[in-house]
Design a protein around this motif. Structure first.
Motif, mmCIF file in Angstrom:
data_model
loop_
_atom_site.group_PDB
_atom_site.id
_atom_site.type_symbol
_atom_site.label_atom_id
_atom_site.label_comp_id
_atom_site.label_asym_id
_atom_site.label_seq_id
_atom_site.Cartn_x
_atom_site.Cartn_y
_atom_site.Cartn_z
ATOM 1 N N LYS A 8 0.843 -1.191 0.000
ATOM 2 C CA LYS A 8 0.000 0.000 0.000
ATOM 3 C C LYS A 8 0.880 1.243 0.000
ATOM 4 N N GLU A 9 0.322 2.338 -0.438
ATOM 5 C CA GLU A 9 1.065 3.595 -0.481
ATOM 6 C C GLU A 9 1.471 4.015 0.922
ATOM 7 N N THR A 10 2.683 4.521 1.030
ATOM 8 C CA THR A 10 3.180 4.980 2.325
ATOM 9 C C THR A 10 3.732 6.402 2.199
ATOM 10 N N LYS A 11 5.018 6.520 1.949
ATOM 11 C CA LYS A 11 5.668 7.838 1.883
ATOM 12 C C LYS A 11 5.154 8.670 0.719
ATOM 13 N N TYR A 12 4.931 8.019 -0.430
ATOM 14 C CA TYR A 12 4.477 8.715 -1.628
ATOM 15 C C TYR A 12 3.099 8.205 -2.049
ATOM 16 N N VAL A 13 2.280 9.122 -2.590
ATOM 17 C CA VAL A 13 0.948 8.755 -3.060
ATOM 18 C C VAL A 13 0.726 9.372 -4.432
ATOM 19 N N LEU A 14 -0.053 8.684 -5.250
ATOM 20 C CA LEU A 14 -0.383 9.191 -6.578
ATOM 21 C C LEU A 14 -1.666 10.002 -6.485
ATOM 22 N N LEU A 15 -1.559 11.303 -6.801
ATOM 23 C CA LEU A 15 -2.697 12.206 -6.719
ATOM 24 C C LEU A 15 -2.772 13.030 -7.998
ATOM 25 N N GLY A 16 -3.898 12.942 -8.694
ATOM 26 C CA GLY A 16 -4.086 13.754 -9.890
ATOM 27 C C GLY A 16 -3.005 13.569 -10.936
#
Length: 247
Positions: A8-16
């Motif tokens: 699962k996403e932790t430090k970095y996330v994909l947004l837009g």
């Protein structure tokens, strides 16, 4: 990679359509969102261009970049040491990165080294080992901090100039494809200010959050970009590099 189905996403996330720092303070401190954003955007671009084949994530931690590179590679191997401060549920091999890593020569096409080299007391040895592990034409994608506070104490040994990184690559027989500073004097001031405001017992967190939000907005303006360009050669917040083992 072990337990890939549970990643699962932790430090970095994909947004837009962008890779950005997590807003979860358990993953990224409120005072570190700017540097995490700047690093994330560079990895997002570089992995799209350079990640391929068999990938080795060295010092993988929670494998925060997996969501970005998994569709671009054929195989992922995660390596970290036993003293990591992070959970490592996806670890394939535990290894001391100051010593030879138990893989055959030319085992990988891509190696990730994200926020790791400053924690290695013998950095040149690790760079030589990375060169050994890369197949001809294989690429190293990495970043290091520069003007940045001590972290993961006592395992924080160095800050590298671009000249040190160039020396390491030349000694290891690697060719630099990209070596650029991350941020400049303004980013450093925002980073230091927010990290120290965060220490205030009352109102520190919302104040630091506001500073970081203003910093991210300002660095995206024309003036912010101009100031970063003019000051980053002498006052880098960090460095990002892509290097290649020659064919």
């Amino acid at each position: 990679m072990r337990n890939a189905e549970n990643w699962k996403e932790t430090k970095y996330v994909l947004l837009g359509g962008q890779l950005l720092s997590s807003r979860n303070p358990a993953e990224v401190s409120v005072g570190s969102r700017l540097i995490a954003n700047l690093v994330a955007t560079r990895y997002f671009e570089a992995l799209a261009l350079h990640a391929s084949g068999r990938l080795l994530d060295l010092g993988c931690g929670k494998v925060p970049l997996y969501g970005t590179y998994r569709s671009r590679v054929n195989e992922v191997t995660c390596v970290d040491w036993g003293n990591s401060l992070h959970d490592t549920p996806h670890l394939d091999k535990e290894a001391d990165l100051t010593k030879p890593i138990d893989f055959p020569d030319q085992s990988f096409d891509t190696i990730i080294l994200s926020d790791v080299l400053e924690h290695i007391p013998t950095p040149l040895n690790l760079c030589r080992e990375i060169s050994r592990l890369l197949a001809p034409g294989g690429k190293l994608i990495m970043n290091v901090p520069f003007y940045y506070p001590l972290h993961e104490i006592p395992h924080d040994f160095y800050r590298y100039t671009e000249f040190a990184l160039r020396y390491f690559m030349a000694d290891s027989g690697m060719q630099i494809l990209c070596l650029e500073p991350i941020g400049g004097a303004v980013e450093i001031l925002f980073d230091i200010t927010s990290k120290n405001i965060l220490r205030l017992p009352l109102g520190g967190v919302p104040a630091a959050r506001s500073v970081q939000a203003v910093a991210w907005w300002f660095t995206g303006t024309r003036l912010g970009e101009k100031l970063a360009k003019k000051t980053s050669s002498q006052f880098p917040l960090g460095y990002f590099m892509v290097a290649q083992r020659p064919n």
